[in-house]
Design an enzyme around this catalytic site. Structure first.
Site, PDB file in Angstrom:
ATOM      1  N   GLU A 104       0.800  -1.230   0.000  1.00  9.81           N
ATOM      2  CA  GLU A 104       0.000   0.000   0.000  1.00  9.81           C
ATOM      3  C   GLU A 104       0.838   1.290   0.000  1.00  9.81           C
ATOM      4  OE1 GLU A 104      -2.827  -0.260   3.205  1.00  9.81           O
ATOM      5  OE2 GLU A 104      -4.007  -1.746   2.147  1.00  9.81           O
ATOM      6  N   GLU A 135      -5.436  -8.508   0.548  1.00 12.72           N
ATOM      7  CA  GLU A 135      -6.040  -8.181   1.849  1.00 12.72           C
ATOM      8  C   GLU A 135      -7.505  -7.814   1.672  1.00 12.72           C
ATOM      9  OE1 GLU A 135      -4.292  -5.284   4.579  1.00 12.72           O
ATOM     10  OE2 GLU A 135      -2.306  -5.861   3.852  1.00 12.72           O
TER      11      GLU A 135
HETATM   12  C1  BGC Z   1      -2.644  -2.820   5.953  1.00 11.79           C
HETATM   13  C2  BGC Z   1      -2.579  -3.648   7.205  1.00 11.79           C
HETATM   14  C3  BGC Z   1      -3.613  -3.154   8.185  1.00 11.79           C
HETATM   15  C4  BGC Z   1      -4.978  -3.323   7.565  1.00 11.79           C
HETATM   16  C5  BGC Z   1      -6.131  -2.878   8.454  1.00 11.79           C
HETATM   17  C6  BGC Z   1      -4.027  -2.480   5.498  1.00 11.79           C
HETATM   18  O1  BGC Z   1      -4.081  -1.149   5.124  1.00 11.79           O
HETATM   19  O2  BGC Z   1      -1.861  -3.365   4.939  1.00 11.79           O
HETATM   20  O3  BGC Z   1      -1.286  -3.575   7.716  1.00 11.79           O
HETATM   21  O4  BGC Z   1      -3.536  -3.775   9.425  1.00 11.79           O
HETATM   22  O5  BGC Z   1      -5.052  -2.555   6.400  1.00 11.79           O
HETATM   23  O6  BGC Z   1      -6.083  -1.517   8.695  1.00 11.79           O
END
Ligand code: BGC
Length: 381
Positions: free
Chosen positions: A154, A296
């Protein structure tokens, strides 16, 4: 039954500073010592308990896992590499392979060695080469153990919090610096991509990009705002590395509708829950013609009342995108275990597995078994 493509990867993700514990020599740990950020301390003690955690991932039918390597462990001083820590991550990689779990390795998930910041961080003109040297070391050491590399997690979220909002290290607040850092991260990615390919032409390399679904009501100015926001936030970085990526990693958490006052269901951190957005951003990414991995997608949900449905609803929309021709090849729930949620500390609970921070005991949440069923069936009812 909604079936996913053969060989679809089903997994979950973590990152080093958020789960490992015992990391002292990066800018986040330093800021915590200065009481500017909550301490990560032992975090989820994953550095010591990774085998146990991977046993759980396997028990939950996951066949892929995304984690990150802590730069400050590998290169504690500029140009000096720590072989013991390299061996540690080799053991981590072997532990995954032994369990039939495909690793996706993030090289840089935000915290930086203190020495890197001292020499100007990402604003130093040679920061791309310093990064590429670290990447080269990893590619040489882990060749044969890693197929999928994610150079940067990100880039825009990091640069925005660190250089525009000033909430994360190095706590700067300047829009132009934010843009400059974003550009430098693209330069660093391209160089890293080339270095890895020289060492291992088979490697598959991408970034994990946080994309937001921007939309608008009928107002023409709102429509324009949504368009500009999407160009800037979603497209700009990916366009600049278009020739240097084998796949796209998508992190999906957010939507924004300009001119919309509607209230949406929220998660524990007050973020809207908007599953359809994942379909929209996937459709948008289709134009690059690259395989996409959802690197993610997750929810902070301490009492585990919403997580099962959250995952199912998002995957339904992912499935629809696939049916319509988008090449999605995997999904990683964030996160395998509860962890340190950056400046928010240990409050938010994203894990499929609950961590009791007083004794590091793990307890699998009910929603994890719902997800495990989907992983096993390669689909859902
Ligand atoms: C990140 C994680 C974070 C998750 C929840 C993402 O932006 O890569 O490190 O914990 O979101 O906020």
């Amino acid at each position: 039954m909604k079936k996913f493509p053969n060989n679809f990867l089903w997994g979950s993700a973590t990152s080093a500073y958020q789960v490992e514990g015992g990391i002292e020599d990066n800018d986040w740990a330093e800021a915590a010592r200065l009481e500017k950020l909550p301490e990560a301390g032992k975090a989820s003690n994953h550095y010591n308990l990774y085998e146990k955690d991977f046993d759980i991932a396997k028990e939950l039918n996951q066949n892929a896992h995304r984690f990150s390597i802590e730069w400050s462990r590998i290169e504690p001083e500029v140009g000096i590499f720590d072989q013991k820590e390299i061996e540690h991550y080799k053991s981590v990689l072997r532990a995954l392979k032994e369990r039939g779990i495909e690793p996706f390795v993030t090289i840089y998930h935000w915290p930086l060695p203190i020495w890197f910041g001292d020499r100007g961080g990402w604003l130093a003109s040679d920061s791309d080469r310093i990064f590429a040297r670290y990447v080269e070391k990893l590619a040489n050491e882990f060749k044969g153990l890693v197929k999928y590399w994610i150079t940067i997690n990100e880039p825009l979220i990091y640069a925005s919090a660190g250089f525009r909002k000033g909430t994360w290290p190095p706590f700067q607040k300047n829009f132009f610096t934010f843009v400059k850092v974003t550009n430098q991260l693209a330069v660093a990615h391209r160089l890293a991509y080339e270095r890895i390919k020289e060492i291992d032409p088979q490697a598959q390399i991408g970034v994990a990009k946080n994309n937001i679904f921007f939309e608008a009501n009928d107002n023409i100015f709102n429509k324009l705002a949504a368009k500009i926001a999407s160009r800037f936030w979603n497209d700009r970085f990916l366009n600049s590395i278009a020739e240097h990526q084998d796949f796209i990693g998508l992190n999906y958490y957010f939507h924004k509708k300009f001119g919309d006052k509607k209230k949406y269901e929220k998660n524990d951190m007050g973020w809207d829950i908007y599953p359809k957005g994942i379909y929209k951003v996937l459709k948008h990414l289709n134009k690059y013609g690259k395989p996409i991995y959802i690197t993610e997608n997750g929810i902070p949900d301490a009492n585990d009342k919403k997580r099962g449905r959250f995952i199912k609803d998002h995957l339904k929309w992912v499935h629809k995108a696939i049916e319509e021709g988008v090449d999605v090849e995997g999904y990683f729930y964030w996160s395998l275990i509860d962890n340190y949620e950056w400046d928010k500390g240990f409050g938010p609970r994203f894990g499929l597995v609950e961590v009791d921070y007083s004794n590091f005991k793990r307890e699998i949440r009910p929603s994890a078994f719902e997800y495990a069923k989907m992983c096993k069936n390669n689909g859902m009812e």
